[in-house]
Scaffold this active site. Structure first.
Site, short mmCIF file in Angstrom:
data_model
loop_
_atom_site.label_atom_id
_atom_site.label_comp_id
_atom_site.label_asym_id
_atom_site.label_seq_id
_atom_site.Cartn_x
_atom_site.Cartn_y
_atom_site.Cartn_z
CB THR A 125 -0.92 0.02 1.24
OG1 THR A 125 -1.55 1.30 1.37
CG2 THR A 125 -0.12 -0.23 2.51
CG ASP A 126 -1.03 4.97 -1.16
OD1 ASP A 126 -1.61 4.36 -0.24
OD2 ASP A 126 -1.59 5.84 -1.85
CD GLU A 127 -3.31 3.58 4.39
OE1 GLU A 127 -3.16 3.70 5.63
OE2 GLU A 127 -4.34 3.13 3.87
CE1 TYR A 153 -3.14 -2.45 5.85
CE2 TYR A 153 -3.24 -0.10 5.35
CZ TYR A 153 -3.21 -1.41 4.92
OH TYR A 153 -3.22 -1.69 3.58
CE LYS A 157 0.02 -4.66 3.05
NZ LYS A 157 -0.29 -6.01 2.50
#
Length: 340
Positions: A125-127, A153, A157
């Site tokens: 994810t870009d997060e 979260y 990741k």
């Protein structure tokens, strides 16, 4: 090829299974999912009787189960979607995110190390990059952007991504990683922003918007994401990260108002609520590497994608109403209860 898709009963994984089963009838697609709260086998109804599709229930963090699965199935490719992914849930219960997102990934990697694999692809994810300032629209996440996480979260990741690259460098496992912007489209669990707003607007219920709704996300249609992953798995360079973005930046408030306009509902349904702790301000992906190296281009812009998505939810009310009522959780027993 035999491809194991982990998390294939979730939103993006389920769409990927649909895409792969239909596009590659010569390949065997194995859907491995633990069927936690967001796993829904009703999503796979259109493919469940296809000869190149098989569902297996299991937990990627269960080492004994995973090693037995690899021994029995001898997969060529693993595409790892399996993850706890809801930021709010990670704030209230971080531990399950560590177990699934980190330990589950390393368990899969250990099995790849022992049994061999042609490609392990990690869906990220870009997060993991943190966020960008709202007043710098010229800044974008690239594959070289340092990891700077904001939530349990995204931290889980990022940790999984680091393990994937470590196993590549240390053990020579062929890997790739994709980091995507916010996905939307059919079969998305109704706790996420767009389906939540659609379902609540249709019921004339208040639409909760964090803070002032100014947080910006880059929206990617799930079909475009699936096509990108397919390209990366088959043609991407070994040991590389690829960013997948939709070139569709919108504030959360703009997204909510788009839903209301499409459904002819009043903006008076919007209710501003206390902001999420550590809420990232802006995400924006630069997908230039994917576009130039592999020739990927998104099929949908935000307007065409939202029109298609809202229409899908209008035409498939039974699917999401089953989730809201809890009925979807009974589907596994209906389908497989007498076969186990």
């Amino acid at each position: 090829m035999k491809i194991i898709v982990t998390g294939g009963a979730g939103f993006i994984g389920g769409n990927f299974v649909h895409y792969m089963v239909e596009k590659y009838p010569e390949d065997m697609i194995i859907n491995l999912d633990a069927l936690t709260y967001a796993g829904n086998l009703e999503t796979l109804k259109p493919v469940e009787n296809k000869p190149n599709y098989k569902f297996i229930k299991g937990d990627i963090a269960d080492r004994e189960f995973i090693f037995k699965l690899f021994e029995d199935e001898k997969p060529d490719v693993i595409v790892n979607f399996a993850a706890e992914s809801h930021v709010d849930r990670s704030i209230t219960d971080p531990e399950i995110f560590v177990r699934t997102n980190v330990m589950g990934t390393t368990t899969l990697l250990d099995a790849c190390k022992q049994f061999g694999i042609k490609r392990f692809h990690q869906v990220s994810t870009d997060e993991v990059y943190g966020d960008l300032p709202l007043d710098r629209p010229d800044l974008f996440f690239t594959e070289e952007t340092p990891l700077h996480t904001s939530s349990p979260y995204s931290s889980s990741k990022a940790s999984a991504d680091l393990f994937v690259m470590a196993y590549h460098r240390t053990f020579g496992i062929p890997v790739s990683i994709s980091r995507c912007s916010n996905n939307y489209g059919p079969y998305q669990f109704p706790e996420k922003l767009i389906p939540l707003m659609i379902s609540r607007a249709l019921a004339d219920e208040e639409l909760p918007v964090y803070g002032n709704g100014a947080n910006v996300r880059d929206w990617l249609h799930v079909k475009d994401h699936c096509q990108a992953i397919d390209l990366i798995v088959r043609k991407g360079a070994d040991g590389c990260v690829y960013n997948i973005g939709g070139h569709n930046e919108r504030t959360n408030l703009e997204v909510v108002k788009t839903v209301l306009r499409a459904l002819d509902k009043p903006e008076s349904l919007i209710k501003y609520v206390t902001d999420r702790p550590g809420h990232d301000r802006r995400y924006a992906i630069d997908p230039k590497k994917l576009e130039t190296e592999l020739g990927w281009k998104p099929e949908f812009n935000f307007d065409t994608g939202m029109k298609q998505t809202i229409q899908w939810y209008l035409e498939n009310r039974e699917w999401w109403e089953h989730i809201i009522s809890g009925e979807y959780s009974n589907y596994f027993e209906k389908m497989y209860g007498d076969k186990l």
